[in-house]
Design an enzyme around this catalytic site. Structure first.
Site, PDB file in Angstrom:
ATOM      1  N   GLU A 268       0.841  -1.214   0.000  1.00  0.00           N
ATOM      2  CA  GLU A 268       0.000   0.000   0.000  1.00  0.00           C
ATOM      3  C   GLU A 268       0.866   1.250   0.000  1.00  0.00           C
ATOM      4  O   GLU A 268       0.548   2.241  -0.661  1.00  0.00           O
ATOM      5  CB  GLU A 268      -0.939   0.009   1.215  1.00  0.00           C
ATOM      6  CG  GLU A 268      -1.933  -1.131   1.228  1.00  0.00           C
ATOM      7  CD  GLU A 268      -2.758  -1.224  -0.049  1.00  0.00           C
ATOM      8  OE1 GLU A 268      -3.272  -0.191  -0.504  1.00  0.00           O
ATOM      9  OE2 GLU A 268      -2.869  -2.335  -0.590  1.00  0.00           O
ATOM     10  N   TRP A 271       1.837   1.798  -3.425  1.00  0.00           N
ATOM     11  CA  TRP A 271       0.770   2.443  -4.220  1.00  0.00           C
ATOM     12  C   TRP A 271       0.895   3.961  -4.108  1.00  0.00           C
ATOM     13  O   TRP A 271       0.684   4.712  -5.063  1.00  0.00           O
ATOM     14  CB  TRP A 271      -0.624   2.039  -3.689  1.00  0.00           C
ATOM     15  CG  TRP A 271      -1.226   0.841  -4.359  1.00  0.00           C
ATOM     16  CD1 TRP A 271      -1.363  -0.402  -3.809  1.00  0.00           C
ATOM     17  CD2 TRP A 271      -1.788   0.759  -5.687  1.00  0.00           C
ATOM     18  NE1 TRP A 271      -1.975  -1.241  -4.716  1.00  0.00           N
ATOM     19  CE2 TRP A 271      -2.251  -0.548  -5.872  1.00  0.00           C
ATOM     20  CE3 TRP A 271      -1.937   1.679  -6.732  1.00  0.00           C
ATOM     21  CZ2 TRP A 271      -2.855  -0.974  -7.052  1.00  0.00           C
ATOM     22  CZ3 TRP A 271      -2.544   1.262  -7.910  1.00  0.00           C
ATOM     23  CH2 TRP A 271      -2.996  -0.052  -8.061  1.00  0.00           C
ATOM     24  N   TRP A 299     -20.870  12.123 -19.553  1.00  0.00           N
ATOM     25  CA  TRP A 299     -21.557  11.384 -18.490  1.00  0.00           C
ATOM     26  C   TRP A 299     -22.967  11.946 -18.292  1.00  0.00           C
ATOM     27  O   TRP A 299     -23.126  13.137 -18.029  1.00  0.00           O
ATOM     28  CB  TRP A 299     -20.756  11.462 -17.187  1.00  0.00           C
ATOM     29  CG  TRP A 299     -19.427  10.768 -17.278  1.00  0.00           C
ATOM     30  CD1 TRP A 299     -18.224  11.329 -17.568  1.00  0.00           C
ATOM     31  CD2 TRP A 299     -19.174   9.369 -17.111  1.00  0.00           C
ATOM     32  NE1 TRP A 299     -17.230  10.375 -17.575  1.00  0.00           N
ATOM     33  CE2 TRP A 299     -17.787   9.158 -17.293  1.00  0.00           C
ATOM     34  CE3 TRP A 299     -19.982   8.267 -16.808  1.00  0.00           C
ATOM     35  CZ2 TRP A 299     -17.190   7.904 -17.197  1.00  0.00           C
ATOM     36  CZ3 TRP A 299     -19.387   7.014 -16.710  1.00  0.00           C
ATOM     37  CH2 TRP A 299     -18.013   6.840 -16.901  1.00  0.00           C
ATOM     38  N   ASN A 334     -10.616   2.762   2.911  1.00  0.00           N
ATOM     39  CA  ASN A 334     -10.243   2.540   1.498  1.00  0.00           C
ATOM     40  C   ASN A 334     -11.284   1.717   0.731  1.00  0.00           C
ATOM     41  O   ASN A 334     -11.644   2.047  -0.394  1.00  0.00           O
ATOM     42  CB  ASN A 334      -8.874   1.865   1.413  1.00  0.00           C
ATOM     43  CG  ASN A 334      -8.456   1.630  -0.025  1.00  0.00           C
ATOM     44  OD1 ASN A 334      -8.368   2.565  -0.808  1.00  0.00           O
ATOM     45  ND2 ASN A 334      -8.235   0.376  -0.387  1.00  0.00           N
ATOM     46  N   TRP A 352     -16.562  11.396 -13.021  1.00  0.00           N
ATOM     47  CA  TRP A 352     -15.711  11.108 -11.856  1.00  0.00           C
ATOM     48  C   TRP A 352     -15.047  12.363 -11.283  1.00  0.00           C
ATOM     49  O   TRP A 352     -14.731  12.435 -10.097  1.00  0.00           O
ATOM     50  CB  TRP A 352     -14.639  10.069 -12.208  1.00  0.00           C
ATOM     51  CG  TRP A 352     -13.725  10.477 -13.338  1.00  0.00           C
ATOM     52  CD1 TRP A 352     -13.944  10.302 -14.671  1.00  0.00           C
ATOM     53  CD2 TRP A 352     -12.463  11.148 -13.227  1.00  0.00           C
ATOM     54  NE1 TRP A 352     -12.900  10.820 -15.398  1.00  0.00           N
ATOM     55  CE2 TRP A 352     -11.977  11.337 -14.538  1.00  0.00           C
ATOM     56  CE3 TRP A 352     -11.693  11.590 -12.156  1.00  0.00           C
ATOM     57  CZ2 TRP A 352     -10.756  11.973 -14.806  1.00  0.00           C
ATOM     58  CZ3 TRP A 352     -10.478  12.213 -12.419  1.00  0.00           C
ATOM     59  CH2 TRP A 352     -10.024  12.398 -13.732  1.00  0.00           C
ATOM     60  N   TRP A 375      -9.531   7.793  -7.953  1.00  0.00           N
ATOM     61  CA  TRP A 375     -10.744   8.064  -8.745  1.00  0.00           C
ATOM     62  C   TRP A 375     -10.611   7.525 -10.160  1.00  0.00           C
ATOM     63  O   TRP A 375     -11.544   6.937 -10.711  1.00  0.00           O
ATOM     64  CB  TRP A 375     -11.072   9.566  -8.761  1.00  0.00           C
ATOM     65  CG  TRP A 375     -11.919   9.897  -7.574  1.00  0.00           C
ATOM     66  CD1 TRP A 375     -11.485  10.372  -6.363  1.00  0.00           C
ATOM     67  CD2 TRP A 375     -13.334   9.708  -7.439  1.00  0.00           C
ATOM     68  NE1 TRP A 375     -12.548  10.484  -5.491  1.00  0.00           N
ATOM     69  CE2 TRP A 375     -13.696  10.096  -6.135  1.00  0.00           C
ATOM     70  CE3 TRP A 375     -14.335   9.250  -8.291  1.00  0.00           C
ATOM     71  CZ2 TRP A 375     -15.013  10.035  -5.662  1.00  0.00           C
ATOM     72  CZ3 TRP A 375     -15.652   9.193  -7.830  1.00  0.00           C
ATOM     73  CH2 TRP A 375     -15.975   9.579  -6.532  1.00  0.00           C
TER      74      TRP A 375
HETATM   75  C1  LIG Z   1     -11.387   7.146  -4.741  1.00  0.00           C
HETATM   76  C2  LIG Z   1     -10.185   7.110  -3.826  1.00  0.00           C
HETATM   77  C3  LIG Z   1      -9.666   8.302  -3.332  1.00  0.00           C
HETATM   78  C4  LIG Z   1      -8.542   8.283  -2.494  1.00  0.00           C
HETATM   79  N1  LIG Z   1      -8.041   9.475  -2.025  1.00  0.00           N
HETATM   80  C5  LIG Z   1      -6.942   9.478  -1.236  1.00  0.00           C
HETATM   81  C6  LIG Z   1      -6.390  10.697  -0.769  1.00  0.00           C
HETATM   82  O1  LIG Z   1      -6.855  11.797  -1.096  1.00  0.00           O
HETATM   83  N2  LIG Z   1      -5.305  10.635   0.068  1.00  0.00           N
HETATM   84  C7  LIG Z   1      -4.746   9.440   0.450  1.00  0.00           C
HETATM   85  O2  LIG Z   1      -3.771   9.442   1.207  1.00  0.00           O
HETATM   86  N3  LIG Z   1      -5.227   8.281  -0.020  1.00  0.00           N
HETATM   87  C8  LIG Z   1      -6.311   8.258  -0.841  1.00  0.00           C
HETATM   88  N4  LIG Z   1      -6.813   7.066  -1.273  1.00  0.00           N
HETATM   89  C9  LIG Z   1      -6.098   5.820  -0.952  1.00  0.00           C
HETATM   90  C10 LIG Z   1      -6.558   5.093   0.339  1.00  0.00           C
HETATM   91  O3  LIG Z   1      -7.944   4.969   0.356  1.00  0.00           O
HETATM   92  C11 LIG Z   1      -6.097   5.798   1.611  1.00  0.00           C
HETATM   93  O4  LIG Z   1      -4.722   6.084   1.525  1.00  0.00           O
HETATM   94  C12 LIG Z   1      -6.331   4.909   2.822  1.00  0.00           C
HETATM   95  O5  LIG Z   1      -7.694   4.621   2.946  1.00  0.00           O
HETATM   96  C13 LIG Z   1      -5.819   5.602   4.065  1.00  0.00           C
HETATM   97  O6  LIG Z   1      -6.073   4.809   5.184  1.00  0.00           O
HETATM   98  P1  LIG Z   1      -4.906   4.240   6.078  1.00  0.00           P
HETATM   99  O7  LIG Z   1      -3.947   5.308   6.399  1.00  0.00           O
HETATM  100  O8  LIG Z   1      -5.565   3.545   7.223  1.00  0.00           O
HETATM  101  O9  LIG Z   1      -4.257   3.228   5.073  1.00  0.00           O
HETATM  102  P2  LIG Z   1      -3.376   1.915   5.281  1.00  0.00           P
HETATM  103  O10 LIG Z   1      -4.159   0.794   4.722  1.00  0.00           O
HETATM  104  O11 LIG Z   1      -2.865   1.786   6.658  1.00  0.00           O
HETATM  105  O12 LIG Z   1      -2.171   2.172   4.255  1.00  0.00           O
HETATM  106  C14 LIG Z   1      -0.978   2.849   4.669  1.00  0.00           C
HETATM  107  C15 LIG Z   1      -0.714   4.045   3.800  1.00  0.00           C
HETATM  108  O13 LIG Z   1      -0.502   3.649   2.452  1.00  0.00           O
HETATM  109  C16 LIG Z   1      -1.011   4.632   1.567  1.00  0.00           C
HETATM  110  N5  LIG Z   1      -2.073   4.028   0.765  1.00  0.00           N
HETATM  111  C17 LIG Z   1      -2.886   3.007   1.106  1.00  0.00           C
HETATM  112  N6  LIG Z   1      -3.683   2.680   0.065  1.00  0.00           N
HETATM  113  C18 LIG Z   1      -3.377   3.509  -0.932  1.00  0.00           C
HETATM  114  C19 LIG Z   1      -3.856   3.684  -2.255  1.00  0.00           C
HETATM  115  N7  LIG Z   1      -4.814   2.901  -2.781  1.00  0.00           N
HETATM  116  N8  LIG Z   1      -3.325   4.664  -3.017  1.00  0.00           N
HETATM  117  C20 LIG Z   1      -2.354   5.462  -2.529  1.00  0.00           C
HETATM  118  N9  LIG Z   1      -1.845   5.344  -1.288  1.00  0.00           N
HETATM  119  C21 LIG Z   1      -2.355   4.383  -0.496  1.00  0.00           C
HETATM  120  C22 LIG Z   1      -1.590   5.744   2.440  1.00  0.00           C
HETATM  121  O14 LIG Z   1      -0.611   6.741   2.598  1.00  0.00           O
HETATM  122  C23 LIG Z   1      -1.868   5.023   3.759  1.00  0.00           C
HETATM  123  O15 LIG Z   1      -1.850   5.871   4.871  1.00  0.00           O
HETATM  124  C24 LIG Z   1      -7.940   7.054  -2.136  1.00  0.00           C
HETATM  125  C25 LIG Z   1      -8.480   5.861  -2.636  1.00  0.00           C
HETATM  126  C26 LIG Z   1      -9.593   5.897  -3.462  1.00  0.00           C
HETATM  127  C27 LIG Z   1     -10.154   4.597  -3.981  1.00  0.00           C
END
Ligand SMILES: Cc1cc2nc3c(=O)[nH]c(=O)nc-3n(C[C@H](O)[C@H](O)[C@H](O)COP(=O)(O)OP(=O)(O)OC[C@H]3O[C@@H](n4cnc5c(N)ncnc54)[C@H](O)[C@@H]3O)c2cc1C
Length: 459
Positions: A268, A271, A299, A334, A352, A375
């Site tokens: 993650e 990502w 759309w 997420n 979107w 997105w």
């Molecule tokens: C539509 C959409 C919009 C999103 N917008 C954002 C946003 O504005 N800011 C944001 O930080 N994340 C975003 N995410 C990614 C992800 O949802 C969040 O990072 C995550 O939910 C944060 O929770 P956590 O810190 O508990 O994550 P954990 O699961 O603990 O993951 C650890 C860290 O990894 C990074 N991470 C995890 N998943 C992703 C991912 N899919 N993409 C990029 N980085 C990731 C984050 O920095 C996160 O804090 C988005 C995902 C989607 C599907």
């Protein structure tokens, strides 16, 4: 030599690339932060993020004071403020960390030009990610467009020095009694914002305690991460966004643990690097689809349906609970971001970019690169697109990832008394809950037709 360390999205002193480099090069280092009015002016006055930033800055200032220095703070345009600080203090160089968002790039270019005129210079460093820009490339020497091969190359490239802490010599901090400038942290109200309640602790202290709590359950991350009713993820994204926590510290934690849960968490974090890399190399994603053929789609979704989505009254319980949670807390899990985004685009057929903008306004962890990437992934317009378009069934997602309705019940009290089966689809039960705005099966076909017609080259 005198240096200024200008902090922006890196609100900490520990393991900080620019601060470390500044103390290595200079005899005296002062740390400064600008509340950038070009960013703040368009924001609503009750924006929660400003409370988080203000509290984190307060903690940073307190830490500097413990070490005999203090934080310089100003409210205004950095392109004017930085040259003023440089002239007043006789600063030879300003140290800052890279920020690849288009606005930040333009601002830093202007700041660098003005500093040159003032007889100083801007030095910038990689800090916010492990690998940036063009550091991880495919065999043709081009940036990757698909996550899996990118993450493989990322892992193959990783060396210990990529994650070692960037240590600073704090003896070089500028003593506060020798700082001729008054610029100190104003109260939040004086900047024009209201204090908000936050569900998380701010600052480095908040980040550290959250990381240490999460570390205890890191091994179970792979098992729990998809269930919004559990506390299965770290909740560290806000800290990573504002740099109250170093990404290197997160990666070190994951590597030290070495379990399969920790390895999934590392994926993650990769990502996050991936989307930062995409934004840096393909800045057109800010205005439109990564694959421009999808910009052709007109759309057909309505303003009224978009409004129902925003307020969480679509009649699809998991989507509604997710949106109500976002509106009340600035946070969304997420799995729910994916479900809610897919629903807006593939069920309500709304562009979107409207959803992206709504998340950008509401999310405490809003980050242009990750939000845009997320997105576009959900809308099937971006990188990593699959050959068949991904469309989530919101009811099946609900049954699978919130099986006993824990999350739905938390946010939709009207559904609390329903059975574990009914809670996912309460229509037909005696409840005060909106009728479904659309029928998933029908909308799915319409969405597929729209995507197929635009992306024929892809099929
Ligand atoms: C539509 C959409 C919009 C999103 N917008 C954002 C946003 O504005 N800011 C944001 O930080 N994340 C975003 N995410 C990614 C992800 O949802 C969040 O990072 C995550 O939910 C944060 O929770 P956590 O810190 O508990 O994550 P954990 O699961 O603990 O993951 C650890 C860290 O990894 C990074 N991470 C995890 N998943 C992703 C991912 N899919 N993409 C990029 N980085 C990731 C984050 O920095 C996160 O804090 C988005 C995902 C989607 C599907």
């Amino acid at each position: 030599m005198n240096a200024l360390c200008w902090v922006r999205r890196d609100l900490r002193l520990e393991d900080h690339a620019a601060f470390s480099a500044a103390t290595e090069a200079a005899d005296r280092v002062v740390v400064g932060f600008v509340f950038d009015t070009r960013i703040l002016d368009p924001l609503p006055r009750d924006d929660r993020r400003i409370t988080f930033i203000h509290r984190s800055i307060e903690e940073l200032d307190a830490r500097l004071k413990e070490r005999g220095s203090r934080l310089l703070v100003a409210v205004g345009d950095p392109i004017d403020i930085l040259p003023r600080w440089v002239s007043a203090l006789g600063i030879d160089a300003v140290y800052a960390n890279h920020d690849d968002e288009p606005y930040a790039q333009q601002r830093d270019d202007e700041v660098a030009r003005n500093l040159k005129v003032a007889g100083s210079r801007l030095e910038t460093f990689k800090d916010h990610v492990i690998f940036e820009r063009r550091e991880v490339l495919n065999q043709a020497g081009e940036p990757f467009r698909v996550y899996t091969p990118y993450s493989r190359a990322w892992r193959a490239r990783l060396q210990i020095d990529d994650v070692n802490p960037r240590v600073a010599d704090e003896d070089r901090l500028w003593p506060s009694d020798q700082l001729p400038l008054g610029d100190a942290l104003p109260p939040l109200e004086a900047i024009g914002f209201a204090e908000r309640d936050l569900w998380l602790e701010s600052g480095t202290s908040g980040a550290k305690s959250r990381l240490s709590d999460f570390t205890k359950s890191l091994d179970a991350y792979g098992k729990n991460r998809d269930f919004p009713g559990l506390e299965g993820t770290s909740g560290l994204s806000v800290h990573l966004r504002f740099g109250t926590l170093s990404i290197r510290e997160c990666v070190r934690t994951a590597l030290r643990h070495g379990s399969s849960g920790a390895d999934t968490w590392l994926s993650e974090l990769i990502w996050r690097d991936f989307y930062q890399m995409i934004l840096a190399n393909f800045p057109h994603v800010v205005d439109g689809a990564f694959k421009s053929e999808f910009d052709r789609i007109d759309w057909p979704g309505t303003e009224a349906h978009f409004k129902r989505w925003c307020e969480g009254t679509t009649g699809y319980p998991l989507v509604d609970a997710a949106m109500q949670c976002l509106n009340a807390t600035g946070w969304m899990h997420n799995r729910l971001r994916m479900v809610a985004a897919s629903f807006l685009v593939k069920d309500l057929l709304v562009d979107w970019r409207h959803g992206e903008a709504y998340f950008a306004e509401k999310l405490l962890d809003f980050d242009l690169a990750s939000n845009n990437g997320g997105w576009q992934w959900c809308a099937s317009t971006g990188v990593d697109a699959q050959p068949t378009y991904r469309i989530f069934n919101p009811i099946l997602q609900s049954r699978k990832f919130d099986p006993d309705g824990t999350f739905i019940r938390r946010w939709i009290p009207e559904l609390r008394h329903l059975s574990n089966d009914e809670v996912h689809w309460p229509h037909g039960c005696m409840v005060d809950y909106p009728h479904p705005v659309v029928e998933h099966g029908k909308q799915r076909e319409l969405a597929l037709a729209l995507l197929r017609s635009a992306g024929q080259a892809d099929q």
